[in-house]
Design an enzyme around this catalytic site. Structure first.
Site, short mmCIF file in Angstrom:
data_model
loop_
_atom_site.label_atom_id
_atom_site.label_comp_id
_atom_site.label_asym_id
_atom_site.label_seq_id
_atom_site.Cartn_x
_atom_site.Cartn_y
_atom_site.Cartn_z
N LYS A 11 42.94 36.62 44.08
CA LYS A 11 42.53 38.03 44.10
C LYS A 11 42.92 38.73 45.42
O LYS A 11 43.26 38.07 46.41
CB LYS A 11 41.01 38.11 43.87
CG LYS A 11 40.59 37.62 42.48
CD LYS A 11 39.11 37.89 42.26
CE LYS A 11 38.66 37.44 40.88
NZ LYS A 11 37.26 37.81 40.61
N TYR A 51 39.90 42.83 31.92
CA TYR A 51 38.45 42.68 32.08
C TYR A 51 37.66 43.48 31.04
O TYR A 51 36.48 43.77 31.25
CB TYR A 51 38.04 43.12 33.50
CG TYR A 51 38.30 42.06 34.56
CD1 TYR A 51 37.67 40.82 34.51
CD2 TYR A 51 39.14 42.31 35.63
CE1 TYR A 51 37.88 39.87 35.48
CE2 TYR A 51 39.37 41.35 36.61
CZ TYR A 51 38.73 40.13 36.53
OH TYR A 51 38.93 39.18 37.51
N ARG A 104 35.65 29.12 46.55
CA ARG A 104 34.80 30.29 46.84
C ARG A 104 33.88 30.04 48.02
O ARG A 104 33.64 30.95 48.83
CB ARG A 104 34.03 30.69 45.59
CG ARG A 104 34.94 31.40 44.57
CD ARG A 104 34.31 31.52 43.24
NE ARG A 104 35.07 32.37 42.32
CZ ARG A 104 34.92 32.33 41.01
NH1 ARG A 104 34.04 31.50 40.46
NH2 ARG A 104 35.63 33.12 40.23
N ASN A 114 35.67 37.55 45.43
CA ASN A 114 35.42 36.10 45.37
C ASN A 114 36.70 35.27 45.22
O ASN A 114 36.67 34.16 44.69
CB ASN A 114 34.38 35.78 44.29
CG ASN A 114 34.86 36.11 42.89
OD1 ASN A 114 35.92 36.71 42.73
ND2 ASN A 114 34.10 35.71 41.90
N HIS A 117 40.00 34.04 40.21
CA HIS A 117 39.50 34.09 38.83
C HIS A 117 40.04 32.87 38.10
O HIS A 117 41.17 32.45 38.35
CB HIS A 117 39.99 35.35 38.10
CG HIS A 117 39.82 35.26 36.60
ND1 HIS A 117 38.64 35.55 35.99
CD2 HIS A 117 40.68 34.84 35.63
CE1 HIS A 117 38.77 35.34 34.68
NE2 HIS A 117 40.01 34.91 34.44
N GLU A 128 44.50 34.93 28.13
CA GLU A 128 44.76 35.46 29.47
C GLU A 128 46.19 35.15 29.92
O GLU A 128 46.85 35.99 30.55
CB GLU A 128 43.73 34.90 30.46
CG GLU A 128 42.33 35.44 30.17
CD GLU A 128 41.24 34.86 31.06
OE1 GLU A 128 40.09 35.29 30.91
OE2 GLU A 128 41.53 33.99 31.90
P1 CMP Z 1 35.83 36.79 37.57
O1 CMP Z 1 35.82 35.33 37.30
O2 CMP Z 1 37.12 37.41 37.95
O3 CMP Z 1 35.25 37.56 36.29
C1 CMP Z 1 34.54 38.77 36.37
C2 CMP Z 1 34.31 39.19 37.77
O4 CMP Z 1 33.33 40.17 37.95
C3 CMP Z 1 33.79 38.01 38.55
O5 CMP Z 1 34.81 37.07 38.75
C4 CMP Z 1 33.25 38.66 39.81
O6 CMP Z 1 34.21 38.78 40.82
C5 CMP Z 1 32.90 40.05 39.28
N1 CMP Z 1 31.46 40.24 39.34
C6 CMP Z 1 30.52 39.54 38.70
N2 CMP Z 1 29.30 40.01 39.02
C7 CMP Z 1 29.49 41.00 39.92
C8 CMP Z 1 28.63 41.86 40.61
N3 CMP Z 1 27.30 41.78 40.47
N4 CMP Z 1 29.17 42.78 41.43
C9 CMP Z 1 30.53 42.87 41.56
N5 CMP Z 1 31.40 42.08 40.91
C10 CMP Z 1 30.88 41.15 40.11
#
Ligand code: CMP
Length: 140
Positions: A11, A51, A104, A114, A117, A128
């Site tokens: 990311k 998403y 992470r 984070n 993904h 995906e």
């Molecule tokens: P990812 O695995 O990319 O899938 C969905 C993403 O939403 C997740 O990782 C997080 O980075 C993001 N996400 C989940 N919860 C929150 C939150 N409370 N605030 C902001 N981003 C979030």
């Protein structure tokens, strides 16, 4: 255990900090092989489509804005039980909850920023992967 594939994104918070190599090294050391990889700057349409399952969530707008803020590296990873192996090395979504030694825990800044993904099932991995790669771009 069967050799399978999963989909990964390094990311913007990680590419910005020049951590593409460091993250990929952790994936490889976990037993995953990078069989496709490209650095892209996602469009808003791509990020919203990718998403879409989260579009009713309160953080959806923030998530899309973040994912298009800077380049990402999309990858196809191959290995025995690749989806689970990748989830294990990524660690929990929120770095505060992630185990020591995970990507992470080591690199992520927050639940939103984070660093990586990873697909959550074989079925979603296939969907995906198709979002970003043609078959001839995957060399196993
Ligand atoms: P990812 O695995 O990319 O899938 C969905 C993403 O939403 C997740 O990782 C997080 O980075 C993001 N996400 C989940 N919860 C929150 C939150 N409370 N605030 C902001 N981003 C979030």
């Amino acid at each position: 255990m069967a050799v399978t594939r999963t989909f990964s994104i390094i990311k913007p918070d990680a590419t910005r900090r020049n951590l593409t190599g460091a993250v990929t090294k952790m994936l490889e050391e976990a037993g995953l092989r990078v069989v496709a990889s490209k650095r892209i700057h996602m469009t808003r349409e791509q990020a919203e489509g990718f998403y879409a399952v989260h579009k009713e969530r309160p953080f959806f707008g923030e998530l899309v804005d973040f994912m298009i803020s800077e380049p990402v590296v999309v990858q196809v990873l191959e290995g025995e039980d690749a989806v689970q192996k990748n989830r294990d090395v990524m660690g929990a979504t929120n770095p505060a909850d992630a185990a020591e030694g995970t990507i992470r825990k080591t690199h992520a800044l927050s639940i939103g920023e984070n660093s990586v993904h990873g697909s959550d099932s074989d079925e979603n991995a296939a969907i995906e992967i198709r979002h970003f790669f043609n078959d001839d771009e995957i060399v196993g």
